[in-house]
Design an enzyme around this catalytic site. Structure first.
Site, PDB file in Angstrom:
ATOM      1  N   GLN A 167      -4.905  -1.596   9.459  1.00  0.00           N
ATOM      2  CA  GLN A 167      -4.852  -2.934   8.872  1.00  0.00           C
ATOM      3  C   GLN A 167      -5.478  -3.955   9.827  1.00  0.00           C
ATOM      4  O   GLN A 167      -5.149  -3.993  11.015  1.00  0.00           O
ATOM      5  CB  GLN A 167      -3.385  -3.304   8.558  1.00  0.00           C
ATOM      6  CG  GLN A 167      -3.210  -4.603   7.790  1.00  0.00           C
ATOM      7  CD  GLN A 167      -3.791  -4.572   6.379  1.00  0.00           C
ATOM      8  OE1 GLN A 167      -3.830  -3.542   5.725  1.00  0.00           O
ATOM      9  NE2 GLN A 167      -4.252  -5.712   5.911  1.00  0.00           N
TER      10      GLN A 167
ATOM     11  N   LYS B 296       0.845  -1.202   0.000  1.00  0.00           N
ATOM     12  CA  LYS B 296       0.000   0.000   0.000  1.00  0.00           C
ATOM     13  C   LYS B 296       0.878   1.249   0.000  1.00  0.00           C
ATOM     14  O   LYS B 296       0.619   2.199  -0.745  1.00  0.00           O
ATOM     15  CB  LYS B 296      -0.951  -0.019   1.213  1.00  0.00           C
ATOM     16  CG  LYS B 296      -2.069  -1.044   1.054  1.00  0.00           C
ATOM     17  CD  LYS B 296      -2.864  -1.300   2.329  1.00  0.00           C
ATOM     18  CE  LYS B 296      -3.871  -2.418   2.104  1.00  0.00           C
ATOM     19  NZ  LYS B 296      -4.656  -2.789   3.303  1.00  0.00           N
TER      20      LYS B 296
ATOM     21  N   ASP C  22     -11.215   2.848   3.902  1.00  0.00           N
ATOM     22  CA  ASP C  22     -11.555   1.425   3.847  1.00  0.00           C
ATOM     23  C   ASP C  22     -13.065   1.209   3.757  1.00  0.00           C
ATOM     24  O   ASP C  22     -13.519   0.109   3.440  1.00  0.00           O
ATOM     25  CB  ASP C  22     -11.070   0.735   5.134  1.00  0.00           C
ATOM     26  CG  ASP C  22      -9.822  -0.090   4.916  1.00  0.00           C
ATOM     27  OD1 ASP C  22      -9.636  -0.593   3.792  1.00  0.00           O
ATOM     28  OD2 ASP C  22      -9.057  -0.252   5.878  1.00  0.00           O
TER      29      ASP C  22
END
Ligand code: GUN
Length: 295
Positions: free
Chosen positions: A98, A54, A121
């Site tokens: 994460q 990422k 997200d």
């Protein structure tokens, strides 16, 4: 006939170059550089690889990114305080924590602390609610959004077709079902969700014009479960022992690729399928978050 391979890696790079062009324009016209903060707690090797990818992708498209790699024993309060700081930081447009988090941390409390305008997200309940309603502006979760984009850009029609999803997670299965059943272009599907407790699962999967495997079990979807000509999307990333490789393990999906590709009309590989698409959509959402500051 062997299936067409749906190359997520090449498409991801195409989308990334489109995003890089848009980022240049944002810099030129408004002096804004999209910024992403990534929080990683613990030392899970798979999560470390995802987070590194990422950050690398951000660099590639001209974003700036900050990774906070924290030890697994980090207190929940510390992460909450960090998120509060990042919520206020004008150089940060997207915040990603994460998952999974270590067990002593309340995942929901962490997600709820993220500013909904920076929730790239799309995991915050406000964004989930907006996604379900469908018409409202929201951040779509990156993997389901990547699945939809990959199908749209490859001319795979979903309207009126039966999509069978194997897996019901909050990150993939559930939101993918919601997105593909919307009354919208790139959606309009009839959706069935199967999971570990589903009876007659192979029989149901065989009814799918499109099968999306996201159950987290290596080679779970076998050729006998796939109807001839179906499109197969493999979201799984499973680490299995393989002594023929240098590392002693290999990454495989949830689909028995070698045999299913002889039955399906199109199929995504692992790696190089949905994984890179997830990253492209994360960048897309971060760009969108940066543009939101203009309004
Ligand atoms: N873990 C597995 N997939 C994802 C994802 O898309 N976002 C985050 N934050 N964690 C994940």
């Amino acid at each position: 006939m062997t299936a067409r391979i749906l190359d997520g890696k090449v498409l991801s790079l195409t989308i990334q170059s489109e995003i890089a062009t848009a980022a240049e324009q944002l810099k030129r016209e408004h002096n804004i550089v999209p910024g992403l903060a990534v929080i990683l707690v613990g030392d899970d090797p798979a999560s470390q690889v995802y987070v590194r990818n990422k950050a690398k992708a951000c660099e590639r498209v001209g974003f700036h990114s900050k990774t906070f790699a924290l030890p697994s024993e980090t207190a929940q309060k510390y992460i909450m305080d960090l998120i509060k700081e990042l919520n206020k930081d004008n150089a940060i447009h997207g915040i990603l924590v994460q998952l999974p988090l270590p067990h002593h941390i309340d995942e929901n409390a962490i997600i709820n602390a993220i500013n909904t305008d920076k929730d790239v997200d799309g995991f915050h309940p406000i964004n989930v609610g907006r996604m379900v309603i469908g018409k409202e502006d929201c951040f779509l979760p990156c993997t389901p959004f990547g699945i939809q984009t990959l199908m749209m850009r490859n001319g795979i029609e979903t309207g009126g077709r039966h999509v069978v999803i194997v897996g019901r997670s909050n990150i993939v299965g559930k939101p993918t079902a919601i997105i593909l059943m919307q009354k919208a272009v790139g959606a309009d599907a009839t959706v069935t969700v199967c999971h570990s407790r589903t009876k007659n699962l192979p029989e149901i999967v065989r009814q799918g014009d499109i099968v999306i495997a996201a159950i987290g079990r290596a080679n779970f979807v076998t050729a006998d479960m796939v109807s001839p000509g179906a499109v197969v999307i493999d979201v799984g990333i499973n680490r299995v022992k393989d002594f023929s490789t240098k590392t002693g393990y290999a990454l495989v999906g949830d689909v028995d690729f070698e045999n299913v590709k002889e039955v399906a009309s199109a199929i995504t590989p692992v790696p190089g399928g949905i994984g890179p698409m997830t990253i492209a959509m994360l960048l897309f959402n971060t760009l969108k978050a940066a543009r939101k500051t203009l309004k």
